[in-house]
Design an enzyme around this catalytic site. Structure first.
Site, PDB file in Angstrom:
ATOM      1  N   GLU A 326      48.875  -2.870  29.473  1.00  0.00           N
ATOM      2  CA  GLU A 326      48.369  -3.765  28.436  1.00  0.00           C
ATOM      3  C   GLU A 326      47.032  -3.343  27.838  1.00  0.00           C
ATOM      4  OE1 GLU A 326      48.750  -4.318  31.725  1.00  0.00           O
ATOM      5  OE2 GLU A 326      47.209  -5.636  32.532  1.00  0.00           O
ATOM      6  N   HIS A 350      55.936  -8.932  27.727  1.00  0.00           N
ATOM      7  CA  HIS A 350      55.061  -8.953  28.900  1.00  0.00           C
ATOM      8  C   HIS A 350      53.670  -8.397  28.556  1.00  0.00           C
ATOM      9  CE1 HIS A 350      54.185  -8.702  33.267  1.00  0.00           C
ATOM     10  NE2 HIS A 350      53.425  -7.691  32.871  1.00  0.00           N
ATOM     11  N   GLU A 351      53.627  -7.187  28.005  1.00  0.00           N
ATOM     12  CA  GLU A 351      52.316  -6.570  27.724  1.00  0.00           C
ATOM     13  C   GLU A 351      51.543  -7.371  26.677  1.00  0.00           C
ATOM     14  OE1 GLU A 351      51.661  -4.694  29.979  1.00  0.00           O
ATOM     15  OE2 GLU A 351      53.677  -4.121  30.583  1.00  0.00           O
ATOM     16  N   HIS A 354      49.684 -10.229  28.166  1.00  0.00           N
ATOM     17  CA  HIS A 354      48.419  -9.854  28.803  1.00  0.00           C
ATOM     18  C   HIS A 354      47.227  -9.975  27.837  1.00  0.00           C
ATOM     19  CE1 HIS A 354      49.255  -8.521  32.857  1.00  0.00           C
ATOM     20  NE2 HIS A 354      50.202  -7.691  32.475  1.00  0.00           N
ATOM     21  N   GLU A 373      49.127 -11.112  36.669  1.00  0.00           N
ATOM     22  CA  GLU A 373      50.557 -10.802  36.527  1.00  0.00           C
ATOM     23  C   GLU A 373      51.463 -12.034  36.623  1.00  0.00           C
ATOM     24  OE1 GLU A 373      51.497  -8.148  35.263  1.00  0.00           O
ATOM     25  OE2 GLU A 373      49.820  -6.779  35.634  1.00  0.00           O
ATOM     26  N   ASP A 431      46.436  -0.007  44.554  1.00  0.00           N
ATOM     27  CA  ASP A 431      47.736   0.602  44.190  1.00  0.00           C
ATOM     28  C   ASP A 431      48.745   0.476  45.332  1.00  0.00           C
ATOM     29  OD1 ASP A 431      47.048   1.321  41.643  1.00  0.00           O
ATOM     30  OD2 ASP A 431      46.774   3.462  42.057  1.00  0.00           O
ATOM     31  N   TYR A 439      53.588 -10.808  40.792  1.00  0.00           N
ATOM     32  CA  TYR A 439      54.306 -11.202  39.579  1.00  0.00           C
ATOM     33  C   TYR A 439      55.162 -12.436  39.853  1.00  0.00           C
ATOM     34  CZ  TYR A 439      53.392  -6.488  37.676  1.00  0.00           C
ATOM     35  OH  TYR A 439      52.802  -5.341  37.222  1.00  0.00           O
TER      36      TYR A 439
HETATM   37  N1  BES Z   1      49.457  -4.097  34.216  1.00  0.00           N
HETATM   38  C1  BES Z   1      50.774  -3.772  34.584  1.00  0.00           C
HETATM   39  C2  BES Z   1      50.930  -2.357  35.056  1.00  0.00           C
HETATM   40  C3  BES Z   1      50.033  -2.001  36.225  1.00  0.00           C
HETATM   41  C4  BES Z   1      49.824  -2.869  37.272  1.00  0.00           C
HETATM   42  C5  BES Z   1      49.446  -0.768  36.248  1.00  0.00           C
HETATM   43  C6  BES Z   1      48.983  -2.506  38.317  1.00  0.00           C
HETATM   44  C7  BES Z   1      48.622  -0.412  37.308  1.00  0.00           C
HETATM   45  C8  BES Z   1      48.385  -1.283  38.349  1.00  0.00           C
HETATM   46  C9  BES Z   1      51.756  -4.023  33.434  1.00  0.00           C
HETATM   47  O1  BES Z   1      51.436  -5.127  32.669  1.00  0.00           O
HETATM   48  C10 BES Z   1      53.090  -4.313  34.030  1.00  0.00           C
HETATM   49  O2  BES Z   1      53.213  -5.292  34.694  1.00  0.00           O
HETATM   50  N2  BES Z   1      54.077  -3.470  33.749  1.00  0.00           N
HETATM   51  C11 BES Z   1      55.421  -3.688  34.199  1.00  0.00           C
HETATM   52  C12 BES Z   1      56.232  -4.220  33.038  1.00  0.00           C
HETATM   53  C13 BES Z   1      57.224  -5.244  33.386  1.00  0.00           C
HETATM   54  C14 BES Z   1      56.811  -6.318  34.319  1.00  0.00           C
HETATM   55  C15 BES Z   1      57.838  -5.849  32.125  1.00  0.00           C
HETATM   56  C16 BES Z   1      55.998  -2.369  34.680  1.00  0.00           C
HETATM   57  O3  BES Z   1      55.326  -1.350  34.577  1.00  0.00           O
HETATM   58  O4  BES Z   1      57.101  -2.350  35.183  1.00  0.00           O
HETATM   59 ZN    ZN Z   2      51.734  -6.947  33.687  1.00  0.00          ZN
END
Ligand code: BES
Ligand code: ZN
Length: 671
Positions: A326, A350-351, A354, A373, A431, A439
């Site tokens: 995002e 989703h993004e 955010h 999330e 991480d 989520y």
């Molecule tokens: N912010 C996250 C991706 C992220 C989280 C990167 C933690 C690094 C550390 C992003 O908004 C996300 O949730 N992406 C999901 C998309 C999905 C839930 C629609 C993904 O990457 O799968």
């Molecule tokens: Zn997210």
């Protein structure tokens, strides 16, 4: 006595004691008192040297002393050097001094080269710790001049190194048209510190100026500003342009983002543009042009007007490790969203969400990640319900989410710390704690609150919350306090909220209570899965699979069908895997959501015919959501092949994906 208490609480309570305290539930007023105490200046008698470190920050994943100084503005002047695969330049930090006698600024840094630090023209002494504090990096400690001014400006000359975890550099051969190199950043959660020294915590927000020089077009997480100064290249090198951006809304370091490569753009709405390689532009435009603006308007109705002026999407190369990120103004997205059927635009919903939850109102630390999330998943599903005009669509998406939640809980084990809504992340790499739990447990909690309070009243709270914490960082205790105070005048709701078992929601590991979802859309998928189970056991009463079985399915319904079989007691026979792939076209699908799940099912069935294509998929797509389950199953089938896949791709996978796979290999296959 009071003095002693306040002294001990504010300045001496060790980190662990504070953390434990916050884990047994404390009343709202106590929590507020703690937050207020945390930023109160140290008393005069506290030794100067220790003053800067004595305040307990609420983020355990930073080594910076952000309670003594706080970044207000960041200017990043960088040259993007594709030949050396590094960023080199100067970062200017404007810091506010919060503790009167603080004499050191400690910044996060990871695998950086620092050449010098100045305050104006004055060179400052600094110490870049040579021994890393894993997983947080090497703190950069800067001695700062004594002054009465509350503002401090530091200029740090810096370059990234080959170990930088925030950047991926692609050679021309690794790009789709093979013509130009490409680079992009991914800073969430704690990788910004490997780009430049900073207070790498979501508890600090700064405005940003980006001055980026590159031979290829550049995007950054701000609004573009001009003009673009051209510098001719030397010794046959291409010339460079200076690309400038400004982000006037304060944002945390993890939202710092840049990308540079052979980029072209096309409109996908009145305030939206998609950026990608020229060859991929038309397909990307088609994928997003129908839904982007309706999504923005749906979100604006639920919360309030979009704050970041334009909402754009950058479609990255396939090694991008996430579905989407995002980054303000420019969402970074995996090319797997461009599946040619507009079936994966939920990633955009989703993004985009955010833009409110996460980017305007940010989790104060990664322990409160569910506030980013969980809220985003909640808003994403509200957008889907608004667009489709029915709640059964969001319940269907929530059913998919519940499966992801239960898979994650089973992976970690039901008692694992990371299965809590608020995990303890002291000493941990955020991480490593990343999973569907924040989520989906977060979504489930908000869904529960909506049902408990009633939708009409709850809907009034949503804009209130996002206004109260706009441009701020928030933790779970502040969320709770805001909810309680918003409904303080409503006896009926207050009573319900008092009776709510907050401790259990916040700190109990494992499953939350399962909501009663509308299963209408999922039932058809379950029925089809049952038929395949019966076929496997030769009890199908003349039923034969045909493409018509899934003609009316959305691709998400096919996802539910495949996932139902993945978690079934019945293991399909290999020849049925083959039949399914051919009948439903899963193996040939352009939609990786389907192909990857089909391969997992095939690997579970030990169908050797899918081993090679699964291994090939792992080399082609670096989105961890797909790499993780396919690689996990492949390890169970054939460790030798899994090791080969790692060796073949370790240089081309994104560093975050490569590290994840390496850790999986180290742990070995787990049934
Ligand atoms: N912010 C996250 C991706 C992220 C989280 C990167 C933690 C690094 C550390 C992003 O908004 C996300 O949730 N992406 C999901 C998309 C999905 C839930 C629609 C993904 O990457 O799968
Ligand atoms: Zn997210």
């Amino acid at each position: 006595m009071t003095t002693v208490f306040s002294f001990r609480c504010t300045f001496r309570l060790p980190k662990i004691a504070l953390a434990q305290h916050s884990r047994t539930f404390i009343s709202h007023s106590t929590c507020r008192a703690f937050s207020a105490m945390a930023i109160r200046p140290a008393p005069e008698f506290v030794a100067k040297e220790t003053a800067a470190n004595i305040h307990q920050p609420r983020d355990p994943n930073t080594l910076s002393n952000y309670n003594a100084f706080r970044t207000k503005h960041t200017e990043a002047d960088f040259e993007i050097d594709f030949n050396a695969k590094r960023l080199k330049g100067t970062v200017h930090l404007t810091l506010e001094k919060l503790v009167k006698d603080a004499s050191k600024v400690i910044l996060d840094s990871s695998y950086l080269e620092v050449f010098g630090v100045k305050a104006g023209a004055r060179e400052l002494k600094y110490d870049l710790s040579t021994s890393r504090v894993e997983p947080y990096g090497s703190p950069l400690s800067i001695g700062v001049p004594e002054t009465d001014s509350s503002e401090l400006k530091l200029s740090i000359d810096v370059a990234t190194t080959k170990d930088c975890t925030a950047l991926q550099w692609l050679t021309p051969a690794q790009t789709s048209n093979k013509k130009h190199p490409y680079m992009f950043s991914q800073c969430q959660a704690i990788h910004a510190r490997s780009l430049f020294p900073c207070q790498d915590t979501p508890d600090v927000k700064s405005t940003y100026t980006f001055n980026l020089r590159s031979p290829l077009p550049v995007l950054a997480s701000g609004l573009p500003t001009g003009p673009r100064d051209f510098k001719p290249g030397q010794n046959g090198e291409p010339g460079t342009l200076l690309y400038t951006f400004h982000q006037a809304i304060p944002m945390p370091s993890y939202l710092f983002a840049i990308a540079s490569g052979d980029l072209a753009s096309a409109s996908i709405g009145p305030r939206s543009t998609v950026w990608t390689g020229p060859e991929e532009l038309n397909a990307s435009q088609w994928e997003f042009e129908k839904d982007t603006e309706p999504y923005i308007q749906a979100a604006e109705k639920i919360v309030y007007p979009y704050a970041w002026t334009t909402y754009n999407v950058l479609v990255l190369p396939p090694s991008f490790p996430y579905g989407g990120m995002e980054n303000p103004v420019y969402t970074f997205a995996t090319p797997t969203v461009v599946s040619g059927d507009r079936q994966n635009v939920d990633v955009i919903a989703h993004e985009l969400s955010h833009s409110w939850s996460g980017n305007l109102v940010s989790n104060a630390s990664w322990e409160h990640f569910w506030l980013n999330e969980g809220w985003t998943t909640y808003l994403e599903r509200r957008i889907q319900a608004a667009i489709h005009g029915s709640d059964k669509h969001r319940d269907f998406s929530a059913i998919i989410g519940w499966k992801a939640l239960s898979d994650s809980i089973k992976q970690y084990g039901e008692d694992h710390e990371f299965t809590k809504l608020i995990p303890d992340l002291k000493g941990q790499d955020p991480d490593d704690a990343f999973s569907s739990i924040p989520y989906e447990k977060g979504f489930t909690f908000l869904y529960h609150l909506e049902k408990l309070i009633g939708k009409v009243k709850w809907d009034k709270f949503i804009p209130h919350y996002f206004t109260a914490f706009k441009e701020k960082s928030v933790d779970s205790y502040e969320f709770k306090a805001t909810l309680l105070s918003f409904f303080a005048g409503d006896a009926e709701v207050s009573k319900k909220l008092e009776n709510l078992d907050w401790d259990t929601w916040f700190y109990k590991p494992g499953f939350p209570p399962k909501p009663d979802f509308d299963t209408e859309l999922a039932d058809q998928c379950y029925e089809l899965a049952k038929k395949w189970e019966a076929l496997n056991e030769s009890k199908a009463d003349n039923w034969e699979p045909s493409p018509a079985n899934i003609n009316m399915f959305t691709s998400n319904q096919s996802v539910v069908f495949l996932e139902t079989l993945q978690s079934s007691q019945t293991t399909l026979k290999p020849d049925l895997i083959d039949l399914m792939g051919k009948t439903y076209g899963f193996a040939q699908s352009k939609n990786v959501e389907l192909v990857s799940r089909y391969y997992v099912l095939g690997l579970q069935a030990r169908d050797e015919k899918v081993y090679a294509p699964a291994a090939e998929l792992l080399g082609r797509i670096g989105r961890m959501k797909f790499v993780r389950p396919v690689f996990r199953e492949l390890m169970k089938c054939d460790m030798g092949l899994a090791q080969k896949v790692y060796d073949a791709n370790k240089e081309t996978w994104h560093p975050i994906c490569r590290d994840m796979v390496r850790k999986m290999l180290e742990k070995g296959p787990k049934e």
